[in-house]
Design a protein around this motif. Structure first.
Motif, PDB file in Angstrom:
ATOM      1  N   PRO A 167       0.847  -1.202   0.000  1.00 43.16           N
ATOM      2  CA  PRO A 167       0.000   0.000   0.000  1.00 43.16           C
ATOM      3  C   PRO A 167       0.880   1.249   0.000  1.00 43.16           C
ATOM      4  O   PRO A 167       1.679   1.448   0.916  1.00 43.16           O
ATOM      5  CB  PRO A 167      -0.802  -0.133   1.297  1.00 43.16           C
ATOM      6  CG  PRO A 167       0.073  -0.957   2.193  1.00 43.16           C
ATOM      7  CD  PRO A 167       0.849  -1.888   1.303  1.00 43.16           C
ATOM      8  N   LEU A 168       0.729   2.091  -1.009  1.00 39.24           N
ATOM      9  CA  LEU A 168       1.592   3.262  -1.143  1.00 39.24           C
ATOM     10  C   LEU A 168       0.933   4.548  -0.649  1.00 39.24           C
ATOM     11  O   LEU A 168       1.456   5.634  -0.858  1.00 39.24           O
ATOM     12  CB  LEU A 168       2.016   3.438  -2.613  1.00 39.24           C
ATOM     13  CG  LEU A 168       2.809   2.282  -3.213  1.00 39.24           C
ATOM     14  CD1 LEU A 168       3.307   2.647  -4.603  1.00 39.24           C
ATOM     15  CD2 LEU A 168       3.981   1.887  -2.319  1.00 39.24           C
ATOM     16  N   TYR A 169      -0.195   4.434   0.014  1.00 41.41           N
ATOM     17  CA  TYR A 169      -0.920   5.589   0.540  1.00 41.41           C
ATOM     18  C   TYR A 169      -0.821   5.586   2.067  1.00 41.41           C
ATOM     19  O   TYR A 169      -0.440   4.589   2.689  1.00 41.41           O
ATOM     20  CB  TYR A 169      -2.391   5.512   0.123  1.00 41.41           C
ATOM     21  CG  TYR A 169      -2.996   4.157   0.423  1.00 41.41           C
ATOM     22  CD1 TYR A 169      -3.466   3.836   1.693  1.00 41.41           C
ATOM     23  CD2 TYR A 169      -3.053   3.178  -0.569  1.00 41.41           C
ATOM     24  CE1 TYR A 169      -3.976   2.581   1.977  1.00 41.41           C
ATOM     25  CE2 TYR A 169      -3.569   1.921  -0.301  1.00 41.41           C
ATOM     26  CZ  TYR A 169      -4.027   1.627   0.972  1.00 41.41           C
ATOM     27  OH  TYR A 169      -4.519   0.375   1.260  1.00 41.41           O
ATOM     28  N   THR A 170      -1.156   6.714   2.663  1.00 43.97           N
ATOM     29  CA  THR A 170      -1.269   6.823   4.112  1.00 43.97           C
ATOM     30  C   THR A 170      -2.654   7.354   4.441  1.00 43.97           C
ATOM     31  O   THR A 170      -3.059   8.405   3.908  1.00 43.97           O
ATOM     32  CB  THR A 170      -0.194   7.755   4.693  1.00 43.97           C
ATOM     33  OG1 THR A 170       1.101   7.228   4.399  1.00 43.97           O
ATOM     34  CG2 THR A 170      -0.349   7.868   6.214  1.00 43.97           C
ATOM     35  N   GLN A 171      -3.371   6.647   5.284  1.00 49.52           N
ATOM     36  CA  GLN A 171      -4.728   7.059   5.630  1.00 49.52           C
ATOM     37  C   GLN A 171      -4.705   8.218   6.633  1.00 49.52           C
ATOM     38  O   GLN A 171      -3.649   8.622   7.141  1.00 49.52           O
ATOM     39  CB  GLN A 171      -5.503   5.864   6.194  1.00 49.52           C
ATOM     40  CG  GLN A 171      -5.727   4.756   5.163  1.00 49.52           C
ATOM     41  CD  GLN A 171      -6.445   3.566   5.747  1.00 49.52           C
ATOM     42  OE1 GLN A 171      -5.849   2.551   6.066  1.00 49.52           O
ATOM     43  NE2 GLN A 171      -7.765   3.697   5.893  1.00 49.52           N
ATOM     44  N   LYS A 172      -5.897   8.744   6.939  1.00 53.94           N
ATOM     45  CA  LYS A 172      -5.990   9.937   7.781  1.00 53.94           C
ATOM     46  C   LYS A 172      -5.424   9.723   9.182  1.00 53.94           C
ATOM     47  O   LYS A 172      -4.988  10.678   9.831  1.00 53.94           O
ATOM     48  CB  LYS A 172      -7.446  10.402   7.861  1.00 53.94           C
ATOM     49  CG  LYS A 172      -7.967  11.034   6.570  1.00 53.94           C
ATOM     50  CD  LYS A 172      -9.378  11.568   6.758  1.00 53.94           C
ATOM     51  CE  LYS A 172      -9.869  12.271   5.495  1.00 53.94           C
ATOM     52  NZ  LYS A 172     -11.251  12.809   5.652  1.00 53.94           N
ATOM     53  N   ASP A 173      -5.439   8.475   9.656  1.00 50.58           N
ATOM     54  CA  ASP A 173      -4.899   8.224  10.987  1.00 50.58           C
ATOM     55  C   ASP A 173      -3.374   8.225  10.998  1.00 50.58           C
ATOM     56  O   ASP A 173      -2.748   8.029  12.041  1.00 50.58           O
ATOM     57  CB  ASP A 173      -5.426   6.893  11.540  1.00 50.58           C
ATOM     58  CG  ASP A 173      -4.970   5.691  10.710  1.00 50.58           C
ATOM     59  OD1 ASP A 173      -4.261   5.879   9.689  1.00 50.58           O
ATOM     60  OD2 ASP A 173      -5.331   4.560  11.072  1.00 50.58           O
ATOM     61  N   ARG A 174      -2.764   8.419   9.817  1.00 50.42           N
ATOM     62  CA  ARG A 174      -1.312   8.513   9.641  1.00 50.42           C
ATOM     63  C   ARG A 174      -0.575   7.209   9.912  1.00 50.42           C
ATOM     64  O   ARG A 174       0.656   7.194  10.014  1.00 50.42           O
ATOM     65  CB  ARG A 174      -0.720   9.635  10.512  1.00 50.42           C
ATOM     66  CG  ARG A 174      -1.247  11.018  10.159  1.00 50.42           C
ATOM     67  CD  ARG A 174      -0.515  12.096  10.922  1.00 50.42           C
ATOM     68  NE  ARG A 174      -1.014  13.419  10.552  1.00 50.42           N
ATOM     69  CZ  ARG A 174      -0.516  14.563  11.031  1.00 50.42           C
ATOM     70  NH1 ARG A 174       0.481  14.535  11.903  1.00 50.42           N
ATOM     71  NH2 ARG A 174      -1.026  15.720  10.643  1.00 50.42           N
ATOM     72  N   MET A 175      -1.319   6.112  10.031  1.00 48.27           N
ATOM     73  CA  MET A 175      -0.696   4.798  10.205  1.00 48.27           C
ATOM     74  C   MET A 175      -1.196   3.798   9.167  1.00 48.27           C
ATOM     75  O   MET A 175      -0.436   2.945   8.707  1.00 48.27           O
ATOM     76  CB  MET A 175      -0.970   4.247  11.610  1.00 48.27           C
ATOM     77  CG  MET A 175      -0.086   4.849  12.692  1.00 48.27           C
ATOM     78  SD  MET A 175       1.694   4.687  12.373  1.00 48.27           S
ATOM     79  CE  MET A 175       1.861   2.914  12.258  1.00 48.27           C
ATOM     80  N   GLY A 176      -2.473   3.879   8.815  1.00 49.79           N
ATOM     81  CA  GLY A 176      -3.028   2.934   7.857  1.00 49.79           C
ATOM     82  C   GLY A 176      -2.356   3.061   6.497  1.00 49.79           C
ATOM     83  O   GLY A 176      -2.109   4.153   6.000  1.00 49.79           O
TER      84      GLY A 176
END
Length: 231
Positions: A167-176
């Motif tokens: 996964p090359l993205y970072t979710q809003k929680d900054r960990m996902g």
């Protein structure tokens, strides 16, 4: 698409630029060396060759998070994440022939050439190993075909437990996403090679890589502090 093209044409002899480094805080640097320098190392050195296969991915996670690229890694028999490949006996094989021989056992339907060569690094530790890394851009359909082929390869369920996409993205929680992925255990130079390729090939902005690494380090520190407090 040859990955060397992504780094620009080679300059004239005598004007070689400094070799690229990772430059991400919190990740120890490995010593880079050119392919020519690597081939001139003495017989006391071992050579490992691994490959990153990737494809542009226009998909959106949950309809709002761009996936950007599909990047393949694999879960190994020892529970560590790594790239397809292995050691190459330079007495009998060129780097690419040896790499393709190993890839044929684990993937079955892809062959790389010198045009896919990306970098070489000297590894840390007591063993004298130079790690060569390759990257090949495919279409998403070609990548999916390789994923299917890997399930039917000789090594599936034995030395290779299965292919995974990074996964090359970072979710809003900054960990996902990427930060959680980087918190996994990687074999040898695989984590460094992943970050290096993502930076050099402009697949993830350098500041985003640094943020993902920093988030992983904060999580590990928090877990250690919690364990220390419990003790």
């Amino acid at each position: 698409v040859g990955t060397m093209a992504a780094m620009g044409p080679l300059p004239a002899m005598g004007a070689l630029p400094p070799l690229p480094t990772l430059g991400v805080p919190g990740v120890p640097e490995l010593k880079p060396l050119t392919r020519y320098e690597a081939m001139r190392l003495g017989p006391g050195w071992s050579h490992s060759c691994h490959a990153m296969l990737y494809a542009p991915n226009p998909g959106m996670l949950f309809g709002r998070i761009p996936l950007r690229y599909a990047v393949l890694m694999q879960m190994r028999f020892d529970g560590l994440l790594g790239f397809p490949g292995g050691f190459v006996d330079r007495r009998y094989w060129s780097l690419e022939d040896g790499l393709n021989r190993v890839l044929g056992l684990g993937l079955g339907c892809v062959r790389l050439t010198e045009a896919d060569y990306l970098c070489s690094h000297l590894t840390e530790g007591p063993h004298r190993v130079v790690a060569h890394f390759y990257a090949r851009q495919l279409t998403l359909e070609e990548l999916h075909t390789i994923e299917i082929s890997a399930v039917h390869s000789r090594d599936h369920g034995m030395e290779v437990m299965g292919m995974v996409r990074v996964p090359l993205y970072t979710q809003k929680d900054r960990m996902g996403g990427l930060p959680n992925f980087l918190a996994n255990s990687f074999v040898g130079t695989a984590k460094f090679q992943l970050l290096f390729a993502l930076k050099i090939l402009n697949m993830v902005p350098e500041e985003k890589l640094a943020e993902a690494v920093a988030a992983t380090q904060r999580t590990k520190k928090g877990a250690m502090d919690h364990a220390g407090g419990a003790a």
